[in-house]
Design a protein around this motif. Structure first.
Motif, PDB file in Angstrom:
ATOM      1  N   GLN A 325       1.037  -0.964  -0.300  1.00 22.29           N
ATOM      2  CA  GLN A 325       0.333  -0.252  -0.280  1.00 22.29           C
ATOM      3  C   GLN A 325       1.051   0.957  -0.106  1.00 22.29           C
ATOM      4  O   GLN A 325       0.641   2.507  -0.075  1.00 22.29           O
ATOM      5  N   TYR A 326       2.760   0.897   0.793  1.00 21.01           N
ATOM      6  CA  TYR A 326       3.682   1.996   0.075  1.00 21.01           C
ATOM      7  C   TYR A 326       4.186   2.228  -0.468  1.00 21.01           C
ATOM      8  O   TYR A 326       4.630   2.967  -0.967  1.00 21.01           O
ATOM      9  N   GLU A 327       4.036   1.173  -1.631  1.00 21.95           N
ATOM     10  CA  GLU A 327       5.139   0.808  -2.322  1.00 21.95           C
ATOM     11  C   GLU A 327       4.663   1.519  -3.854  1.00 21.95           C
ATOM     12  O   GLU A 327       5.052   1.689  -5.136  1.00 21.95           O
ATOM     13  N   TRP A 328       2.829   0.707  -4.463  1.00 20.46           N
ATOM     14  CA  TRP A 328       2.501   1.120  -5.832  1.00 20.46           C
ATOM     15  C   TRP A 328       2.470   2.034  -6.360  1.00 20.46           C
ATOM     16  O   TRP A 328       2.756   1.675  -7.605  1.00 20.46           O
ATOM     17  N   ARG A 329       2.719   3.219  -5.624  1.00 18.00           N
ATOM     18  CA  ARG A 329       2.542   4.647  -6.634  1.00 18.00           C
ATOM     19  C   ARG A 329       4.004   4.942  -6.807  1.00 18.00           C
ATOM     20  O   ARG A 329       4.209   5.445  -7.867  1.00 18.00           O
ATOM     21  N   ILE A 330       4.827   4.633  -6.585  1.00 16.69           N
ATOM     22  CA  ILE A 330       6.433   4.608  -6.966  1.00 16.69           C
ATOM     23  C   ILE A 330       6.840   3.606  -7.940  1.00 16.69           C
ATOM     24  O   ILE A 330       7.821   3.819  -7.813  1.00 16.69           O
ATOM     25  N   LEU A 331       6.691   1.800  -8.072  1.00 17.90           N
ATOM     26  CA  LEU A 331       7.139   1.379  -7.807  1.00 17.90           C
ATOM     27  C   LEU A 331       7.525   0.899 -10.103  1.00 17.90           C
ATOM     28  O   LEU A 331       8.727   1.178 -10.023  1.00 17.90           O
ATOM     29  N   SER A 332       6.470   2.517 -10.607  1.00 20.44           N
ATOM     30  CA  SER A 332       7.178   2.361 -12.097  1.00 20.44           C
ATOM     31  C   SER A 332       8.376   3.679 -11.577  1.00 20.44           C
ATOM     32  O   SER A 332       9.055   4.040 -12.645  1.00 20.44           O
ATOM     33  N   LEU A 347      14.168  -0.626   1.383  1.00 21.31           N
ATOM     34  CA  LEU A 347      12.738   0.134   0.999  1.00 21.31           C
ATOM     35  C   LEU A 347      11.631  -1.058   1.582  1.00 21.31           C
ATOM     36  O   LEU A 347      10.936  -0.395   2.891  1.00 21.31           O
ATOM     37  N   ARG A 348      12.207  -1.680   1.198  1.00 22.64           N
ATOM     38  CA  ARG A 348      11.417  -2.918   2.014  1.00 22.64           C
ATOM     39  C   ARG A 348      11.341  -2.917   3.450  1.00 22.64           C
ATOM     40  O   ARG A 348      10.193  -2.688   3.869  1.00 22.64           O
ATOM     41  N   MET A 349      12.290  -3.100   3.670  1.00 21.66           N
ATOM     42  CA  MET A 349      12.373  -3.250   4.896  1.00 21.66           C
ATOM     43  C   MET A 349      12.150  -1.794   5.863  1.00 21.66           C
ATOM     44  O   MET A 349      11.608  -2.041   7.231  1.00 21.66           O
ATOM     45  N   ILE A 350      11.470  -0.667   5.344  1.00 22.19           N
ATOM     46  CA  ILE A 350      10.767   0.431   5.863  1.00 22.19           C
ATOM     47  C   ILE A 350       9.288   0.316   5.714  1.00 22.19           C
ATOM     48  O   ILE A 350       7.890   0.446   7.029  1.00 22.19           O
ATOM     49  N   MET A 352       7.467  -2.066   6.094  1.00 25.40           N
ATOM     50  CA  MET A 352       6.746  -3.590   6.745  1.00 25.40           C
ATOM     51  C   MET A 352       6.806  -3.344   7.873  1.00 25.40           C
ATOM     52  O   MET A 352       5.851  -3.392   8.701  1.00 25.40           O
ATOM     53  N   ILE A 353       6.980  -1.623   7.971  1.00 25.60           N
ATOM     54  CA  ILE A 353       7.216  -0.865   9.096  1.00 25.60           C
ATOM     55  C   ILE A 353       5.714   0.025   9.542  1.00 25.60           C
ATOM     56  O   ILE A 353       5.848   0.384   8.071  1.00 25.60           O
ATOM     57  N   LYS A 354       4.482  -0.242  10.880  1.00 22.70           N
ATOM     58  CA  LYS A 354       3.710   0.437  10.172  1.00 22.70           C
ATOM     59  C   LYS A 354       4.049   1.870  10.603  1.00 22.70           C
ATOM     60  O   LYS A 354       5.326   2.154  11.038  1.00 22.70           O
ATOM     61  N   PRO A 355       3.358   2.880   9.781  1.00 23.42           N
ATOM     62  CA  PRO A 355       3.852   4.234   9.625  1.00 23.42           C
ATOM     63  C   PRO A 355       3.860   4.812  11.524  1.00 23.42           C
ATOM     64  O   PRO A 355       4.776   5.019  12.746  1.00 23.42           O
ATOM     65  N   GLY A 356       2.873   3.965  12.414  1.00 25.64           N
ATOM     66  CA  GLY A 356       2.321   4.594  13.391  1.00 25.64           C
ATOM     67  C   GLY A 356       4.128   4.409  14.221  1.00 25.64           C
ATOM     68  O   GLY A 356       3.786   4.368  15.760  1.00 25.64           O
ATOM     69  N   LEU A 411       8.783   7.862  -0.421  1.00 28.36           N
ATOM     70  CA  LEU A 411       7.634   7.694   0.548  1.00 28.36           C
ATOM     71  C   LEU A 411       6.680   8.847   0.812  1.00 28.36           C
ATOM     72  O   LEU A 411       5.648   8.796   1.474  1.00 28.36           O
ATOM     73  N   SER A 412       7.115  10.082   1.170  1.00 27.56           N
ATOM     74  CA  SER A 412       6.458  10.646   1.408  1.00 27.56           C
ATOM     75  C   SER A 412       5.377  11.564   0.687  1.00 27.56           C
ATOM     76  O   SER A 412       4.348  11.995   0.745  1.00 27.56           O
ATOM     77  N   VAL A 413       5.700  10.758  -1.314  1.00 25.24           N
ATOM     78  CA  VAL A 413       4.942  11.085  -2.014  1.00 25.24           C
ATOM     79  C   VAL A 413       3.763   9.820  -1.461  1.00 25.24           C
ATOM     80  O   VAL A 413       2.674  10.010  -2.969  1.00 25.24           O
ATOM     81  N   SER A 414       4.278   8.426  -1.414  1.00 23.90           N
ATOM     82  CA  SER A 414       3.496   7.523  -1.597  1.00 23.90           C
ATOM     83  C   SER A 414       2.280   7.400  -0.186  1.00 23.90           C
ATOM     84  O   SER A 414       1.537   6.138  -0.957  1.00 23.90           O
ATOM     85  N   GLY A 415       2.502   7.902   0.459  1.00 23.88           N
ATOM     86  CA  GLY A 415       1.292   8.394   1.257  1.00 23.88           C
ATOM     87  C   GLY A 415       2.051   7.490   2.583  1.00 23.88           C
ATOM     88  O   GLY A 415       0.998   7.157   3.553  1.00 23.88           O
ATOM     89  N   TYR A 416       3.289   7.142   3.018  1.00 16.71           N
ATOM     90  CA  TYR A 416       3.312   6.428   4.349  1.00 16.71           C
ATOM     91  C   TYR A 416       3.972   6.816   4.688  1.00 16.71           C
ATOM     92  O   TYR A 416       3.864   7.102   6.273  1.00 16.71           O
ATOM     93  N   LEU A 417       4.041   8.793   4.916  1.00 14.68           N
ATOM     94  CA  LEU A 417       4.077   9.808   5.472  1.00 14.68           C
ATOM     95  C   LEU A 417       3.302  10.383   5.144  1.00 14.68           C
ATOM     96  O   LEU A 417       2.729  10.709   4.833  1.00 14.68           O
TER      97      LEU A 417
END
Length: 679
Positions: A325-332, A347-350, A352-356, A411-417
């Motif tokens: 859910q945090y990677e799909w928008r930046i894969l391309s 990237l996956r190491m991060i 996998m961590i819940k943003p909270g 990750l700032s634009v992917s919805g993680y932050l």
């Protein structure tokens, strides 16, 4: 003075040389002098971030949007139809898969009438899979078509196809049910003329005559994968069998056998903390599930609208609820800039961590507390951050900082932050953890492989078993084990069940002996010590440790042990005759291996090695050669088993011989279905 930049192996392992990330890094690297570069590892995260931002480099990232578009989906669908009519089932399958990826769908309400086109594409792809002989995948796609509201007037056709695929899979009970549904729906079908309906009924009934040969129908069970989970191991053993234990040996540790380790015992079985598909080549692209690293036969489109596909709805949803859910928008974007596997693992190491949980992990790392020991309060495991990353060079630190900042922007634009977050330090915390993640990925990434074993074994003795890299992973639990079990020649073979790393022994390790799981560079031992024409015979007394070095053509017949507490006479002449038999057994095993009798060859080799070890002490050239062929037979057995799983569970070609044999006659080839839905 600025230095002229030349891409090194370190940067090449993170991003491709011709990508935008390479250009970004080269531009930054040219602006830093040697003195500043040497100071870089000692700077704080804030200082490194400030310098990079002040360098003037552009770290802008444009997020991708959903590719869902009905018009594009229908174009791919029609291309698939064209290939199907030409019996080019592979290209038809590829285009139908693309159509599924682009087709809009209401996943929350599958029966929604708006899903009609989506269901039809599933049905069309099932026809291509049926033509290609992938019957399990055919059944899967038919079920998906029905789930998403496939038109009732077309059920007669799709259930007939399902019945054919189920017969091929030897699922006879389900096949009869499917064909009965087909018959019942012919009357309400889109076939206009009653004569044509009667003809179709006759075709279905003809297909059902296969059930008339017996009164007892059954479903043949599918083949099962060999169990690689250690029944004797405990969670705290980190995937290590309880037969082994890490012991202190003076200033160093060693891995020691607590009880006898037998040939073919699984001694280690580990899942990675994170794993990603090989994007730089190999047997992966589009064929391996990015979540499980298993082969895909009926790819499931991404829930959000990226081009990623998964091997099942279950695994797609698991990924969607965590990292995807945090990677799909930046894969391309990551593909366009040339980010390779180690960077994606970081990237996956991060993700996998819940943003909270991000701040808590950051605080633990800053306080240098062992993250694994306080994971109870976290919603995701983060033990990979406990891996040591010492002696960081200036080049390494700059490279990791550049990539960490780029991934932070991603990750700032992917919805993680959360853009509405009031915490001003959130980006700094993310940058620092990404910096560590890149360092860890650089040092601890391992390839994940698929064994490419030929189906026909003629010539196998003169060739190496090919290992294709399908992905890469980080296995934190191996670190301590590797420190204790690295040496000369390994005592184990390495293989993978999907992304699970498995090590199994190919020689007996006696209780109290150390075991080598990993070969260190330059630590391989010579295959044989001493003259090639010498054999060191064991004393005939199994409790005696004495031995007798003799030439192969020795004239000795009986040797008495000189030890006072033994004095047993060993019949050397008898053992020389046994050796001739063992050499014939070895030749026989090689013949069986080249005749595709892999299991028989493996068993002969195993018994022959055990007999050699009973009468002689290694090293000895004959046993060394035996062991090489034995290892090859083990790898062939593993590779063949994986192929049988595919051919049996996807194509119905292999029967589980522990179950009922096939008592059904072969069905006639299914008629070519060219009436794909065009609406």
């Amino acid at each position: 003075m600025p230095v002229k930049v030349k891409m090194d192996g370190l940067a090449d392992s993170l991003f491709s040389q011709d990508g935008e990330l390479s250009k970004l890094y080269s531009g930054i690297r040219s602006k830093i002098n040697k003195e500043k570069l040497n100071q870089f590892p000692s700077l704080t995260a804030q200082q490194r971030l400030d310098w990079l931002v002040g360098s003037g480099a552009e770290f802008k990232v444009v997020p991708g949007e959903s590719i869902k578009n009905l018009e594009t989906a229908l174009e791919y669908k029609e291309k698939g139809n064209e290939f199907f009519r030409k019996n080019n089932f592979g290209e038809a399958y590829q285009n139908y898969t693309k159509a599924l990826q682009y087709c809009p769908v209401n996943l929350d309400n599958p029966p929604d009438p708006a899903n009609k086109q989506y269901s039809i594409i599933w049905a069309n792809r099932s026809a291509a899979l049926d033509g290609a002989g992938l019957y399990a995948a055919t059944i899967h796609d038919i079920d998906m078509a029905l789930k998403f509201g496939y038109p009732r007037e077309l059920w007669y056709k799709i259930y007939k196809r399902k019945g054919h695929a189920l017969i091929k899979m030897k699922q006879y009970l389900e096949a009869r049910e499917a064909l009965e549904v087909s018959l019942k729906n012919i009357g309400r079908s889109d076939i206009k003329k009653e004569k044509d309906r009667d003809n179709y009924r006759m075709r279905v009934r003809k297909q059902m005559t296969v059930f008339n040969v017996t009164k007892t129908l059954y479903n043949t069970e599918l083949n099962e994968r060999s169990d690689s989970v250690l029944a004797a191991g405990k969670p705290e053993d980190r995937g290590l069998t309880s037969k082994l234990k890490i012991c202190q040996d003076g200033a160093r540790t060693k891995l020691q056998a607590e009880e006898d380790v037998l040939q073919e015992d699984v001694v280690l079985a580990l899942d990675p903390y994170v794993a990603v598909v090989n994007v730089s080549g190999g047997r992966a692209g589009g064929k391996v599930c990015p979540h499980t690293l298993e082969k895909m036969f009926h790819p499931i489109p991404c829930r959000f609208g990226s081009e990623e596909t998964f091997s099942s709805e279950k695994y797609r949803d698991e990924a969607s609820e965590s990292y995807h859910q945090y990677e799909w928008r930046i894969l391309s974007t990551l593909s366009k800039v040339g980010l390779l596997e180690k960077g994606r693992l970081a990237l996956r190491m991060i993700t996998m961590i819940k943003p909270g949980d991000l701040k808590k992990v950051y605080d633990l790392v800053q306080k240098k507390k062992k993250v694994e020991e306080v994971e109870e309060g976290l919603r995701t495991p983060v033990k990979a951050f406990d891996l040591p990353v010492e002696n960081v060079s200036g080049e390494e630190s700059l490279l990791c900082s550049v990539l960490a900042l780029y991934l932070t922007r991603c990750l700032s634009v992917s919805g993680y932050l959360d853009p509405a977050s009031s915490r001003s330090n959130q980006e700094l915390e993310l940058f620092h953890l990404l910096y560590l993640a890149v360092l860890i990925a650089l040092r601890y990434t391992r390839p994940i492989e698929i064994l490419d074993v030929p189906k026909q074994k003629v010539g196998i003795l003169d060739t190496e078993i090919v290992r294709d890299v399908c992905g890469f992973g980080i296995y934190p639990d191996i670190h301590q084990i590797q420190q204790s079990a690295t040496g000369g020649n390994c005592d184990v073979i390495r293989w993978f069940v999907a992304k699970k790393l498995v090590l199994s022994s190919f020689r007996k390790i006696e209780k109290g002996s150390s075991i080598i799981l990993f070969s260190g560079p330059g630590l391989s031992e010579p295959e044989n010590k001493g003259p090639n024409d010498m054999i060191t015979f064991r004393c005939g007394n199994e409790l005696c440790t004495n031995s007798f070095p003799l030439k192969e053509n020795t004239k000795e017949k009986i040797i008495s042990c000189p030890l006072e507490d033994c004095r047993l006479k060993t019949n050397i002449w008898e053992r020389l005759r046994l050796i001739q038999k063992l050499k014939k057994d070895f030749a026989s095993a090689k013949e069986e291996l080249e005749r595709n009798e892999v299991t028989l060859a493996r068993d002969i080799l195993k018994d022959t090695i055990e007999e050699w070890d009973r009468i002689i002490i290694r090293p000895y050239k004959e046993v060394t050669q035996l062991e090489k062929v034995y290892v090859k037979s083990l790898l062939c057995d593993i590779g063949d088993h994986e192929r049988n799983l595919v051919e049996g569970n996807q194509m119905g070609q292999i029967i589980n011989m522990k179950k009922k044999p096939n008592i059904m006659p072969e069905t006639e080839p299914a008629e070519q279905d060219t009436s794909l839905v065009k609406v």
